[in-house]
Design an enzyme around this catalytic site. Structure first.
Site, mmCIF file in Angstrom:
data_model
loop_
_atom_site.group_PDB
_atom_site.id
_atom_site.type_symbol
_atom_site.label_atom_id
_atom_site.label_comp_id
_atom_site.label_asym_id
_atom_site.label_seq_id
_atom_site.Cartn_x
_atom_site.Cartn_y
_atom_site.Cartn_z
ATOM 1 C CG HIS A 89 8.566 -1.382 2.938
ATOM 2 N ND1 HIS A 89 8.797 -1.104 4.253
ATOM 3 C CD2 HIS A 89 7.248 -1.168 2.739
ATOM 4 C CE1 HIS A 89 7.656 -0.751 4.823
ATOM 5 N NE2 HIS A 89 6.704 -0.776 3.933
ATOM 6 C CB SER B 145 2.982 -2.392 9.156
ATOM 7 O OG SER B 145 2.295 -1.207 8.835
ATOM 8 N NE ARG C 130 5.730 2.207 2.028
ATOM 9 C CZ ARG C 130 4.790 1.317 1.766
ATOM 10 N NH1 ARG C 130 4.771 0.713 0.588
ATOM 11 N NH2 ARG C 130 3.880 1.025 2.649
ATOM 12 C CG HIS D 42 7.293 -3.654 -0.278
ATOM 13 N ND1 HIS D 42 6.817 -4.835 0.202
ATOM 14 C CD2 HIS D 42 6.293 -2.753 -0.115
ATOM 15 C CE1 HIS D 42 5.576 -4.660 0.642
ATOM 16 N NE2 HIS D 42 5.231 -3.419 0.446
ATOM 17 C CD GLU E 66 3.348 -5.499 -6.998
ATOM 18 O OE1 GLU E 66 2.690 -6.253 -6.263
ATOM 19 O OE2 GLU E 66 4.571 -5.326 -6.863
ATOM 20 N NE ARG F 150 2.908 0.152 -3.366
ATOM 21 C CZ ARG F 150 2.726 -0.054 -2.060
ATOM 22 N NH1 ARG F 150 1.810 0.613 -1.398
ATOM 23 N NH2 ARG F 150 3.476 -0.936 -1.411
ATOM 24 C CG LEU G 187 -3.713 -2.753 0.570
ATOM 25 C CD1 LEU G 187 -4.256 -2.997 1.972
ATOM 26 C CD2 LEU G 187 -3.254 -4.059 -0.010
#
Lengths: 247, 655
Positions: free
Chosen positions: B279, B297, B344, B419, B443, B453, B459
Site C-alpha cells: 500500500h 487511507s 496502488r 497491506h 481475503e 487489488r 470490503l
C-alpha cells in the site's frame, strides 16, 4: 527514557493478583505504549519469566481490543486508545501503574486481559436493525438528512473498548449503550424497533452487572472516540418515550 | 519448466473451474443460482455450518446463513466478533450504482477490476462481484450503516486509485468499521435467536477431513487451553490474509495464516501466494521497536499531492521552504491521466524509485530516507481547512498522534507498506476449495483481485461473498445432505486432534534461547528484502535458503514459556509463526517461478523500456494453485488457465 512500571500480574481468573515492579530503560518517545510493553516482554522471555498478557490487535486505534488503566486513567493520560498512546506523553524517571479494566462485568482472565463479552450480550438484546439479507430496499429510497447521518456516525464511532465502564465509579455501561441507541435512533431505519431496543438493551445492561449512571461524566472524558455525554440523555429520553407509549 | 527451477517444485495436473455456466457473462450468476439445488427451510436447522473468522466476509456469512435457518458455529480469536481486522479498513467500498451519472456500470466496474488486477483474475468471478456490488450498499444502508450523505440526504461518493468514476461509498475514514458493525449486529441478532453460536477467543488449528470431505475443525480455547472437536456438514474459512508473514504490515497483530495453511496441508490448493499488495500511503517506519505499520487511507490521494524534492540536496530541508519549481510531483508528471490516483502497485513502486534515487524524505532508516511527501497545502488553500477536516480529520489526527507532527502545517510523510494479500486458498466459482465441503471467502481466498487489488474493493468482495455469493452456492452442496454422521472417536478426528496436541507439546518443550517475535522479525526482514516490492531470481533463491535454515533453527531454538492449559500468548504466536515459515517459502517459490511482472509481483528482470511492469501473457496467463507436497516434499504446481472472453488482454497503461 527510564521508567518504573508497576504492573498487575494475575495467573488466572481465580488466582490472587498482585503488582510486580519492573524497571525499563532505553524507552524511545516514538514507541507506542504497547510497543514499550513488547520490549519489556522480550526481556522477560530472555530472563525466563512469563511475559505479561495484554490484549491488542489492530494497533491503530480502531479495533477496541486494547485497554489498560494507566496510573488510574483509562487508556492513560491522553484521550486515545492505549495502542495510540505514545511514550512521548510520559517523562523519564516516572513511575507508571498498569492495571486491567476494573469492573464486575469485565472479569479478569489473566494479567491485563479482561472478558468483555457482556458488551456483546447488550448488542444481542437489540442493538441492531432487523433486516434479513436480500430484503433491503434501494439505498436511495429513504433519504437521511445530513445532520442526522452525521450524528448517527458520531455515535457509531464507538469501538467497544470499555474505557467508559472502567472510568466510571459505578462501572456503568450507559455511554456504550447510549451510543448504540443514538446511532440507530437517528436513522429512519432504526425507528420501528426504537422503543423495544432501549428497554431490552437496558435490561440486559443491568443483568450483566454494570452499574447505574449518576451523570458523573467520566465515561465521556475517557472515551477515545469522543462519544458525547448527550447520548445518555438521548437514551433516557428514549426510555421515557418507550415507557409512555407502552402504558 | 526449465531445470533450474525443478528443484523447488513439481508440476501436477492442470485444474479448471467449470462451475460457471457457459452463457453470456451477464447471465452466468442468475443462471447458476437457479441451477443450484435448494434446501427446504425445515431441513436447514438440521445442518451444521462452521465459519472461521468474523470479519466482513465471516460475519456477513454467519448472519445470512443464520437468517436462512442453518445452525451456524462462528469461531474467532478476538474477544468479540466486532474486532476482526476488517474494522480497520478506512477509505470506502465500491459499488456500481452510477449515482453520479459519470458513466459507471456493472461492466465498467468489472473492467476496472480486471484491468486493475493486471489480467490475472477470473472473469466470471469478477463480473459477479460487480453485479452484486449495488445490493451490498442497499443491505448496509438498511442495517443502519451511517454512510456519508450530501445535503439532499442522498449518499455521497468519492473516487479511488485506478478509476475515473466516483463509485466509492464511505463513512469518513472508518468505512470498514461501520460496515463491520453492521454485519456484526446482524450476526448478534442471530446469536440472540439461537441460529448462530459464538466461540470467542478460539483458534482453529486443524481441519477434520473424513474420506476427502471436510467435516469439522479442531480448535483451541485460548483461555482454558482446551483442544475442542467441532463437527459440521460444511466448513467455511473466512480467516483473512497473510500479510503478517512480513512481520511489519498494516495487518492487526493477530492476523495469521494458520486456518488457511492448516487447510492447505490437508489438501486445499493455495493459489498465487506471491501476490502481495504493497500500500503506497502508510506512515514510515520510525525505529527497531516498531510492531506494525499504520495505513493512511488511499482516499487522501483525492486531495493530497505527492512529491519529492527535485534535488537530492533539498531532502533535509523543511518542505515548506522548498519552492514550487524545485518540487517533483512525480505521479502527475509520469501519469498525467490518473495523476495521484494511479493504482496502488504503481504508486508504491514509484515512491520506492524516488527513494532509491536518493530523493526520499524524513529521517534516515539505515542508509536511506524512506518517505515521500503527501501535501495538502493546495487543497487547504482551495477548499479551506474546515472542508479538509470534515473529509479526513480522523486520519490527520491519527497521523499527528503517531508522528508528533501536524499535517495541517507540514506535509505528511508516507511510504509503502505490506497491506493486502491477493493470494489465498484456491476456490472455484462456488467458492469451494479443492477439498469438498471446505469453502473459503473474503481475503482468505484468491479469487477476485488478480495480481493487484483496487482500493475499496476488498470490503466489496468480502461482503459480496458473505451476504450474497456463499449463501447461494453452499446450499447446492448442502442439498445433498444428510451426510453420514461422524463420531468424535472416528480415526480421522482423533488423528487431527492428536496432531494439534503434539504440535503444542513440541513447541512448549523446545525451551531454546530465542523468543517467537525475534524469529518472526527475522523472517519478515527476509520476506521484505527479497519477496517485497521487487523480486529477482537470485534474491528469491537466497530467500528460500534463508527461510529454510531459519525455520530449522526455530524448531530447535525457540523459547515458549508457560503452559498449554492457560491463556498463553507466546504459544499462540509460536504456532502461527511456524506456519508463516512454510507459507513464506511457498511465496518465494511462487514468485520465483512467475518470470513476469504483474500487479503486486514485480520481477526486476521483466520490465518495459520505460521501467513499467511487463507481463508475459503467452506463458503466465494462469492461476498458480499449489498443492501441498508432503512434509519434506516439494510443492506441486497446478495451473488454471485464465481465458479472457469478455475483456481484451492488453498491457496496462495509466498514462
Amino acid at each position: 527514557m527510564e521508567l518504573t512500571l508497576k504492573i498487575w500480574r494475575q495467573a488466572g481468573p481465580t488466582a490472587k493478583g498482585d503488582f510486580a515492579t519492573y524497571e525499563v530503560t532505553d524507552v524511545s518517545p516514538d514507541m507506542s505504549f504497547l510497543e514499550m510493553l513488547d520490549v519489556l516482554n522480550e526481556r522477560l522471555i530472555n530472563e525466563g519469566t512469563e511475559p505479561i498478557a495484554f490484549d491488542s490487535d489492530c494497533r491503530e486505534g480502531i479495533c477496541g481490543m486494547c485497554g489498560l488503566m494507566i496510573s488510574g486513567e483509562a487508556h492513560g493520560p491522553e484521550r486515545t486508545t492505549t495502542c495510540q498512546l505514545h511514550m512521548r506523553s510520559f517523562t523519564s524517571g516516572e513511575t507508571i501503574t498498569i492495571e486491567p479494566w476494573r469492573a464486575n462485568a469485565f472479569p479478569v482472565i489473566r494479567d491485563l486481559v479482561v472478558d468483555r463479552t457482556s458488551f456483546d450480550r447488550i448488542i444481542q438484546a437489540g442493538g441492531y436493525v432487523s433486516v434479513n439479507t436480500g430484503a433491503a430496499p434501494e439505498a436511495h429510497s429513504v433519504p437521511v438528512p445530513k445532520e442526522a447521518a452525521d450524528r448517527a456516525f458520531d455515535s457509531a464511532k464507538c469501538i467497544g473498548c470499555g474505557a467508559c465502564v472502567a472510568a466510571c465509579p459505578n462501572a456503568s455501561g450507559m455511554l456504550f449503550l447510549g451510543a448504540k441507541v443514538t446511532h440507530l435512533g437517528e436513522l429512519p431505519q432504526g425507528q420501528p424497533e426504537r422503543d423495544a431496543r432501549v428497554v431490552k438493551m437496558l435490561d440486559e445492561h443491568d443483568l450483566q452487572g454494570f452499574g447505574g449512571c449518576t451523570n458523573i461524566g467520566e465515561c465521556s472524558n475517557a472515551c477515545p472516540k469522543e462519544i458525547p455525554l448527550d447520548v445518555i440523555s438521548t437514551l433516557n429520553a428514549d426510555l421515557r418515550k418507550a415507557a409512555g407509549r407502552s402504558r | 519448466m526449465t531445470d533450474t527451477l525443478s528443484e523447488y517444485f513439481t508440476v501436477g495436473d492442470p485444474i479448471a473451474d467449470t462451475k460457471a455456466p457457459d452463457v453470456p457473462i451477464e447471465q452466468m450468476w442468475t443462471k447458476h443460482q437457479f441451477d443450484s439445488a435448494l434446501v427446504n427451510p425445515n431441513n436447514r436447522r438440521k445442518l451444521d455450518v462452521i465459519i472461521v473468522g468474523t470479519g466482513l466476509a465471516g460475519a456477513s456469512a454467519a448472519a445470512t446463513m443464520g437468517e436462512a435457518g442453518y445452525n451456524v458455529k462462528s469461531f474467532f480469536y478476538q474477544d468479540s466478533a466486532r474486532r476482526a481486522h476488517s474494522i480497520a479498513a478506512q477509505g470506502g467500498i465500491n459499488a456500481a450504482k452510477n449515482y453520479n451519472d459519470d458513466g459507471d456500470s456493472t461492466y465498467r466496474l468489472f473492467y476496472d477490476t480486471v484491468k486493475g488486477g493486471d489480467y490475472r483474475s477470473r472473469e466470471s468471478n469478477v463480473y459477479r462481484l460487480s453485479e452484486v456490488s449495488a445490493n451490498i450498499i442497499d443491505q448496509a444502508v438498511a442495517q443502519g450503516v451511517p454512510f456519508a450523505r450530501d445535503y439532499g440526504g442522498l449518499l455521497d461518493n468519492r473516487s479511488f486509485g485506478g478509476v475515473q468514476v466516483a463509485r466509492t461509498f464511505y463513512a469518513a475514514g472508518q468505512t470498514g468499521q461501520q460496515l463491520l458493525i453492521g454485519a456484526y449486529q446482524a450476526m448478534e441478532r442471530q446469536v440472540a435467536k439461537g441460529t448462530v453460536t459464538e466461540y470467542s477467543r478460539h483458534e482453529m488449528l486443524e481441519v477434520i477431513i473424513v474420506d476427502d470431505v471436510a467435516r469439522g475443525i479442531i480448535a483451541r480455547d485460548m483461555v482454558t487451553g482446551e483442544i475442542e472437536t467441532h463437527l459440521a456438514d460444511v466448513v467455511v474459512l473466512a480467516s483473512g490474509g497473510y500479510g503478517n508473514v512480513f512481520f511489519l504490515s498494516t495487518n492487526a497483530m493477530g492476523c495469521n495464516v494458520t486456518a488457511a495453511w492448516r487447510a492447505h496441508r490437508k489438501g486445499a490448493y493455495f493459489a498465487n501466494p506471491c501476490y502481495t499488495q504493497i500500500h503506497p500511503t502508510c506512515i514510515p517506519v520510525s525505529g527497531d521497536h516498531q510492531s506494525k505499520l499504520t495505513l493512511m487511507s488511499e482516499s487522501l490521494r483525492n486531495d493530497g499531492r505527492i512529491w519529492v524534492p527535485k534535488n537530492a540536496e533539498d531532502c533535509e530541508k523543511d518542505p515548506r521552504e522548498i519552492p514550487e519549481e524545485d518540487r517533483d510531483y512525480y505521479l502527475e508528471r509520469i501519469y498525467p491521466a490518473f495523476g495521484n490516483l494511479v493504482p496502488r502497485d504503481i504508486a508504491s513502486r514509484q515512491a520506492k524509485n524516488m527513494c532509491d534515487e536518493g530523493r526520499g524524505v524524513g529521517p534516515k532508516v539505515g542508509d536511506f530516507r524512506r518517505g515521500v511527501y503527501l501535501d495538502f497545502a493546495s487543497a487547504i488553500e482551495r477548499l479551506g481547512r474546515p472542508a479538509i477536516e470534515a473529509k479526513y480529520g480522523n486520519l490527520f489526527d491519527m497521523y499527528s498522534r503517531i508522528t508528533g507532527e501536524d499535517p495541517y502545517q507540514v506535509p505528511m510523510r508516507i511510504y509503502p507498506a505490506v497491506h493486502y494479500t491477493m493470494g489465498g486458498l484456491w476456490v472455484d466459482y462456488d467458492l469451494q476449495t479443492s477439498v469438498k465441503g471446505l469453502y473459503s471467502i473474503g481475503e482468505s481466498n484468491f479469487s477476485d483481485h488478480g495480481a493487484n487489488r483496487l482500493g475499496a474493493s476488498s470490503l466489496m468482495q468480502c461482503l459480496a461473498d458473505g451476504y450474497f455469493v456463499l449463501p447461494n452456492t453452499v446450499r447446492d452442496y448442502l442439498a445433498k445432505a444428510p451426510f453420514e454422521k461422524i463420531s468424535e472417536d472416528h480415526p480421522a478426528v482423533v488423528a487431527a486432534k492428536n496432531s494439534v496436541t503434539e504440535r503444542i507439546d513440541a513447541l512448549l518443550s523446545i525451551n531454546g534461547e530465542r523468543s517467537v517475535d525475534s524469529f518472526h522479525r527475522e523472517l519478515g526482514n527476509i520476506m521484505w528484502e527479497y519477496c517485497g516490492m521487487e523480486r529477482t531470481d537470485e534474491g528469491l533463491r537466497k530467500a528460500i535458503d534463508l527461510i529454510r535454515s531459519l525455520k530449522d533453527e526455530f524448531w530447535r531454538n525457540v523459547r515458549v514459556l508457560g503452559a498449554a492449559d492457560t491463556l498463553n500468548q507466546s504459544l499462540e504466536k509460536a504456532g502461527r509463526v511456524a506456519d508463516f515459515f512454510e507459507l513464506g517459502e511457498l511465496m518465494c517459490i511462487d514468485a520465483l517461478h512467475r518470470r513476469e511482472s504483474c500487479g503486486g509481483h514485480f520481477r526486476a528482470e521483466s520490465v518495459t523500456e520505460d521501467g513499467e511492469a511487463l507481463r508475459h501473457d503467452d506463458e503466465f496467463a494462469y492461476v498458480a494453485a499449489w498443492g501441498f507436497g508432503g512434509e519434506d516434499g516439494a510443492p506441486v504446481l497446478h495451473k488454471e488457465d485464465l481465458n479472457y472472453k469478455f475483456i481484451e488482454l492488453k498491457q496496462r497503461s495509466y498514462k
